[in-house]
Design a protein around this motif. Sequence first.
Motif, mmCIF file in Angstrom:
data_model
loop_
_atom_site.group_PDB
_atom_site.id
_atom_site.type_symbol
_atom_site.label_atom_id
_atom_site.label_comp_id
_atom_site.label_asym_id
_atom_site.label_seq_id
_atom_site.Cartn_x
_atom_site.Cartn_y
_atom_site.Cartn_z
ATOM 1 N N HIS A 174 7.680 -3.454 -1.685
ATOM 2 C CA HIS A 174 8.741 -2.591 -1.162
ATOM 3 C C HIS A 174 9.235 -3.107 0.194
ATOM 4 C CE1 HIS A 174 5.944 -0.920 1.793
ATOM 5 N NE2 HIS A 174 5.060 -0.814 0.805
ATOM 6 N N GLY A 175 10.440 -2.702 0.566
ATOM 7 C CA GLY A 175 10.957 -3.025 1.883
ATOM 8 C C GLY A 175 10.133 -2.366 2.981
ATOM 9 N N GLU A 176 10.391 -2.776 4.199
ATOM 10 C CA GLU A 176 9.646 -2.211 5.328
ATOM 11 C C GLU A 176 9.721 -0.682 5.308
ATOM 12 O OE1 GLU A 176 9.844 -3.398 9.864
ATOM 13 O OE2 GLU A 176 11.296 -1.803 9.433
ATOM 14 N N SER A 177 8.587 -0.043 5.449
ATOM 15 C CA SER A 177 8.552 1.421 5.513
ATOM 16 C C SER A 177 8.549 1.867 6.979
ATOM 17 C CB SER A 177 7.295 1.954 4.818
ATOM 18 O OG SER A 177 6.163 1.674 5.622
ATOM 19 N N GLU A 178 8.695 3.156 7.163
ATOM 20 C CA GLU A 178 8.670 3.699 8.522
ATOM 21 C C GLU A 178 7.326 3.434 9.194
ATOM 22 O OE1 GLU A 178 9.735 7.738 7.748
ATOM 23 O OE2 GLU A 178 11.867 7.290 7.552
ATOM 24 N N ASP A 204 4.856 5.051 -8.113
ATOM 25 C CA ASP A 204 5.586 6.315 -7.984
ATOM 26 C C ASP A 204 5.717 6.785 -6.535
ATOM 27 O OD1 ASP A 204 2.907 6.970 -7.646
ATOM 28 O OD2 ASP A 204 3.009 8.809 -8.837
ATOM 29 N N LEU A 205 5.220 5.997 -5.573
ATOM 30 C CA LEU A 205 5.421 6.359 -4.168
ATOM 31 C C LEU A 205 6.858 6.032 -3.771
ATOM 32 C CD1 LEU A 205 2.032 5.171 -2.633
ATOM 33 C CD2 LEU A 205 2.698 7.478 -3.366
ATOM 34 N N LYS A 206 7.462 6.880 -2.938
ATOM 35 C CA LYS A 206 8.905 6.792 -2.735
ATOM 36 C C LYS A 206 9.375 5.489 -2.110
ATOM 37 C CE LYS A 206 8.772 9.864 1.322
ATOM 38 N NZ LYS A 206 9.165 11.222 1.781
ATOM 39 N N ARG A 207 8.548 4.815 -1.329
ATOM 40 C CA ARG A 207 9.003 3.536 -0.764
ATOM 41 C C ARG A 207 9.202 2.485 -1.844
ATOM 42 N NH1 ARG A 207 3.710 4.603 0.927
ATOM 43 N NH2 ARG A 207 2.124 2.999 0.610
ATOM 44 N N ALA A 208 8.410 2.558 -2.915
ATOM 45 C CA ALA A 208 8.588 1.628 -4.032
ATOM 46 C C ALA A 208 9.742 2.065 -4.933
ATOM 47 C CB ALA A 208 7.297 1.523 -4.844
ATOM 48 N N VAL A 209 9.835 3.358 -5.212
ATOM 49 C CA VAL A 209 10.923 3.871 -6.057
ATOM 50 C C VAL A 209 12.276 3.575 -5.415
ATOM 51 C CG1 VAL A 209 11.980 5.974 -6.977
ATOM 52 C CG2 VAL A 209 9.503 5.662 -7.138
ATOM 53 N N GLN A 226 -2.061 5.514 0.350
ATOM 54 C CA GLN A 226 -1.265 6.266 -0.622
ATOM 55 C C GLN A 226 -0.410 7.356 0.026
ATOM 56 O OE1 GLN A 226 -3.644 7.468 -3.993
ATOM 57 N NE2 GLN A 226 -4.278 5.375 -4.400
ATOM 58 N N ALA A 227 -0.302 7.359 1.349
ATOM 59 C CA ALA A 227 0.636 8.285 2.004
ATOM 60 C C ALA A 227 2.046 7.960 1.517
ATOM 61 C CB ALA A 227 0.543 8.154 3.525
ATOM 62 N N ASP A 228 2.834 8.987 1.255
ATOM 63 C CA ASP A 228 4.146 8.790 0.635
ATOM 64 C C ASP A 228 5.223 8.649 1.708
ATOM 65 O OD1 ASP A 228 5.849 8.385 -1.438
ATOM 66 O OD2 ASP A 228 5.909 10.471 -2.114
ATOM 67 N N ILE A 229 5.292 7.460 2.292
ATOM 68 C CA ILE A 229 6.174 7.176 3.417
ATOM 69 C C ILE A 229 7.440 6.480 2.916
ATOM 70 C CG2 ILE A 229 6.328 6.082 5.693
ATOM 71 C CD1 ILE A 229 4.125 8.266 5.369
ATOM 72 N N VAL A 238 7.692 -3.247 -9.003
ATOM 73 C CA VAL A 238 7.994 -2.950 -7.603
ATOM 74 C C VAL A 238 6.825 -2.128 -7.060
ATOM 75 C CG1 VAL A 238 9.654 -1.980 -5.983
ATOM 76 C CG2 VAL A 238 10.451 -2.951 -8.154
ATOM 77 N N CYS A 239 6.140 -2.675 -6.076
ATOM 78 C CA CYS A 239 4.864 -2.077 -5.708
ATOM 79 C C CYS A 239 4.548 -2.276 -4.226
ATOM 80 C CB CYS A 239 3.768 -2.640 -6.614
ATOM 81 S SG CYS A 239 3.683 -4.457 -6.614
ATOM 82 N N HIS A 240 3.305 -2.600 -3.936
ATOM 83 C CA HIS A 240 2.787 -2.641 -2.571
ATOM 84 C C HIS A 240 2.056 -3.959 -2.332
ATOM 85 C CE1 HIS A 240 3.586 1.711 -2.545
ATOM 86 N NE2 HIS A 240 3.137 1.659 -3.791
ATOM 87 N N GLY A 241 1.853 -4.277 -1.053
ATOM 88 C CA GLY A 241 1.201 -5.532 -0.716
ATOM 89 C C GLY A 241 -0.192 -5.652 -1.299
ATOM 90 N N GLY A 242 -0.977 -4.590 -1.196
ATOM 91 C CA GLY A 242 -2.330 -4.625 -1.756
ATOM 92 C C GLY A 242 -2.325 -4.818 -3.258
ATOM 93 N N VAL A 243 -1.352 -4.212 -3.927
ATOM 94 C CA VAL A 243 -1.245 -4.358 -5.380
ATOM 95 C C VAL A 243 -1.027 -5.825 -5.746
ATOM 96 C CG1 VAL A 243 0.151 -3.775 -7.409
ATOM 97 C CG2 VAL A 243 -0.440 -2.000 -5.743
ATOM 98 N N ILE A 244 -0.157 -6.502 -5.005
ATOM 99 C CA ILE A 244 0.125 -7.906 -5.291
ATOM 100 C C ILE A 244 -1.121 -8.747 -5.076
ATOM 101 C CG2 ILE A 244 1.514 -9.912 -4.611
ATOM 102 C CD1 ILE A 244 3.789 -7.845 -4.013
ATOM 103 N N ARG A 245 -1.868 -8.479 -4.004
ATOM 104 C CA ARG A 245 -3.116 -9.214 -3.780
ATOM 105 C C ARG A 245 -4.111 -8.950 -4.903
ATOM 106 N NH1 ARG A 245 -2.320 -7.361 1.439
ATOM 107 N NH2 ARG A 245 -4.203 -6.088 1.440
#
Length: 199
Positions: A9-13, A55-60, A23-26, A142-149
């Motif tokens: 995902h793009g940079e989050s807040e 399903d976290l909003k930064r990925a969606v 898993q905080a939904d930022i 479309v996911c998260h850095g840890g998921v890719i690792r």
Amino acid sequence: MKRILLVRHGESEWNALRRLQGQADIGLSERGERQAHALRSMVATYRPDLVLASDLKRAVHTAELLGFPNAIREPLLREQDVGVWTGIEIAHLMDETPEAYADWRAGTFVPENGESWGDFRTRIATATEKALSAPAKTVLIVCHGGVIRAVLDEALGLAPARIIPVGPASLTILAFPKGRARLEVFNATTFAPILDAPD
């Protein structure tokens, strides 16, 4: 030949503040929205025929900005749960508990109430197997850095200690000729790759 496109995902807040999210939904920062939109044409060249997203909003939201508002939301693709470290600044952890933080990055330490690397990797392997067994030839995740690792650890045996955190709005590609994983692209962006991206 089957291909899996992995987009962080793009940079989050919280990425912007260098806080661990787990898993905080930022949501995405404005910069994260621009990053995701800029990656759109690169991803489009691969013409994915199946799109999955955490399903976290930064990925969606990233999936939407890539042009896939109907991406299938998959809870198994959520980021690793970091337990009591959720929301803590990385700099604080590096100052107060540097060994624990380094060991967590290496997959050998679990914060209180967090998810172990082994459990996380198993969860992500289950999600990846769903993607591999689908009839689609090119799957975008479309996911998260840890998921890719975790995918790279499971598919290629690249332990997390041997992989830098992938940058926001970056593309990593795995191909599966004859069913065996091959890394084709890692951490590609439309801007200068971020080599010290926050987790």
